[in-house]
Write an enzyme that holds these catalytic residues in place. Structure first.
Site, short mmCIF file in Angstrom:
data_model
loop_
_atom_site.label_atom_id
_atom_site.label_comp_id
_atom_site.label_asym_id
_atom_site.label_seq_id
_atom_site.Cartn_x
_atom_site.Cartn_y
_atom_site.Cartn_z
N LYS A 1 0.86 -1.19 0.00
CA LYS A 1 0.00 0.00 0.00
C LYS A 1 0.89 1.24 0.00
O LYS A 1 1.69 1.44 0.92
CB LYS A 1 -0.89 -0.01 1.24
CG LYS A 1 -1.72 1.24 1.41
CD LYS A 1 -2.65 1.12 2.60
CE LYS A 1 -3.44 2.39 2.82
NZ LYS A 1 -4.38 2.28 3.93
N LYS B 1 -2.16 -1.36 -3.90
CA LYS B 1 -3.05 -0.21 -3.72
C LYS B 1 -2.24 1.07 -3.80
O LYS B 1 -1.23 1.14 -3.09
CB LYS B 1 -3.70 -0.34 -2.33
CG LYS B 1 -4.63 0.79 -1.98
CD LYS B 1 -5.12 0.63 -0.57
CE LYS B 1 -5.88 1.89 -0.24
NZ LYS B 1 -6.15 2.05 1.15
N TYR C 1 -15.54 0.45 -5.86
CA TYR C 1 -16.80 1.05 -5.43
C TYR C 1 -17.93 0.71 -6.39
O TYR C 1 -19.09 0.91 -6.06
CB TYR C 1 -16.61 2.57 -5.26
CG TYR C 1 -15.60 2.84 -4.17
CD1 TYR C 1 -15.96 2.72 -2.84
CD2 TYR C 1 -14.26 3.10 -4.48
CE1 TYR C 1 -15.02 2.88 -1.82
CE2 TYR C 1 -13.32 3.27 -3.47
CZ TYR C 1 -13.71 3.15 -2.15
OH TYR C 1 -12.78 3.28 -1.16
C1 PBG Z 1 -7.12 3.70 5.84
C2 PBG Z 1 -7.49 3.39 4.44
C3 PBG Z 1 -7.35 4.23 3.34
C4 PBG Z 1 -7.92 3.57 2.26
C5 PBG Z 1 -8.35 2.32 2.71
N1 PBG Z 1 -8.07 2.22 4.06
C6 PBG Z 1 -6.82 5.61 3.24
C7 PBG Z 1 -5.48 5.93 3.73
O1 PBG Z 1 -4.62 5.06 3.92
O2 PBG Z 1 -5.27 7.12 3.97
C8 PBG Z 1 -8.03 4.14 0.88
C9 PBG Z 1 -9.16 3.65 0.05
C10 PBG Z 1 -9.55 4.52 -1.09
O3 PBG Z 1 -9.00 5.63 -1.36
O4 PBG Z 1 -10.48 4.11 -1.79
N2 PBG Z 1 -6.16 2.91 6.45
ZN ZN Z 2 -5.51 3.82 8.53
#
Ligand code: PBG
Ligand code: ZN
Length: 318
Positions: free
Chosen positions: A189, A242, A307
């Site tokens: 991520k 991600k 989504y």
């Molecule tokens: C939080 C989290 C995030 C997303 C999923 N879980 C945002 C972040 O890390 O700031 C992002 C999902 C999206 O943008 O659709 N841990």
């Molecule tokens: Zn978080």
């Protein structure tokens, strides 16, 4: 004992990780359950009615099941913020609400992180000196994961990127008798500018600074491979990249490296890009969305968090 049966437990899970074919079985629909609102609220960019109070969440799940959704990823957004490890009770109630609606044919994954309930909006707790408190963060995440499993989650999805969380959660789940509850780690991520609409939906924007000290640097492929390999070693059943489209080059290498199913999260900013292009009359939304999913699948994505999962039937997928 290491359990290999977790992804064979239900038809929905078996279909999800089947390596041939592509359809609704491989799509995961996010749900936002929000405490303290009284009606469903749209969030700019992601589409209709994404923030739901518990009073409308059940009906949303019923509609999604009727549309053929097989996998859900729940984000709980409690109203109170604290730094003592509390604040996840609302999410437990949301898990129970969704789980009551699901038959044997759908799976409930629960996002496990702290950024919606900490006062800082960060994905970890802080020590009194202001540093990240890694040990206490892992303890709290593990306790939350066990509570979500007890409330009926089929799987836990840790999204925090703190070192060692997959192993900690796995051990805690096993110790509590939830050895068949699966773990879908957000394993590679990146710190990304594409999470904007989500942070509005989940109330999870950091109040100060950014997430670059724990999420991955977009310039580093090596760190992205290492992070997923680590989650696989620590017992993750499913891995993920991600944002999906900007990590598409990593899906096949991570699959090869780990032998695990690797999914792609089509994050809120990517999805909003399609929504806004369509709103300006520049593309056909459904055609663009389907194309993006097919490309994820071509790149080797085992599953796609999107989504738009609830639209799949309208796009001709079964
Ligand atoms: C939080 C989290 C995030 C997303 C999923 N879980 C945002 C972040 O890390 O700031 C992002 C999902 C999206 O943008 O659709 N841990
Ligand atoms: Zn978080």
């Amino acid at each position: 004992m290491k359990r290999l049966q977790r992804l064979r437990r239900t038809a929905a899970l078996r279909d999800m990780v089947a390596e041939v074919g592509f359809g609704q079985a491989q799509l995961v629909q996010p749900l936002f359950a929000v405490e303290g609102i009284t009606a469903a609220e749209p969030v700019a960019g992601i589409g209709e009615a994404v923030r739901q109070p518990l009073t409308t969440l059940g009906a949303q799940v019923d509609r999604d099941l009727a549309a053929g959704v097989r996998q859900f990823l729940l984000f709980g957004v409690g109203a109170s913020r604290a730094d003592d490890g509390a604040g996840h009770e609302f999410t437990c109630a949301a898990v129970e609400t969704v789980r009551r609606r699901l038959g044997r044919d759908a799976t409930l994954w629960v996002d496990t992180c702290l950024c919606s309930i900490t006062t800082t909006g960060h994905c970890h707790l802080h020590s009194p000196t202001g540093e990240a408190d890694h040990g206490r963060t892992l303890e709290v995440l593990a306790r939350h994961a066990v509570d979500y499993a007890a409330a009926g989650a089929h799987g836990i999805a840790p999204s925090d990127m703190n070192d060692g969380r997959t192993a900690t959660l796995r051990h805690a789940l096993d110790a509590a008798g939830h050895d068949l509850v699966a773990v879908m780690s957000y394993s590679s991520k990146f710190a990304s500018h594409l999470y904007g609409p989500f942070r509005t939906a989940a109330g999870s924007a950091p109040r100060h600074g950014d997430r670059r000290s724990y999420q991955l640097d977009v310039r580093s492929r090596r760190a992205a491979l290492e992070a997923s390999a680590r989650c696989a070693e620590e017992g993750a059943d499913l891995l993920m990249v991600k944002p999906g489209m900007s990590s598409i080059d990593l899906i096949a290498p991570i699959t090869e490296l780990t032998g695990k199913p690797v999914g792609a999260y089509q994050v809120s900013g990517e999805y909003a890009g399609l929504v806004l292009l369509a709103r300006e009359g520049l593309i056909d939304f459904d055609a663009g969305l389907l194309e993006s999913w097919l490309v994820f699948r071509r790149a080797g994505a085992a599953f796609i968090i999107t989504y738009g999962a609830r639209r799949a039937h309208d796009l001709g997928l079964v």
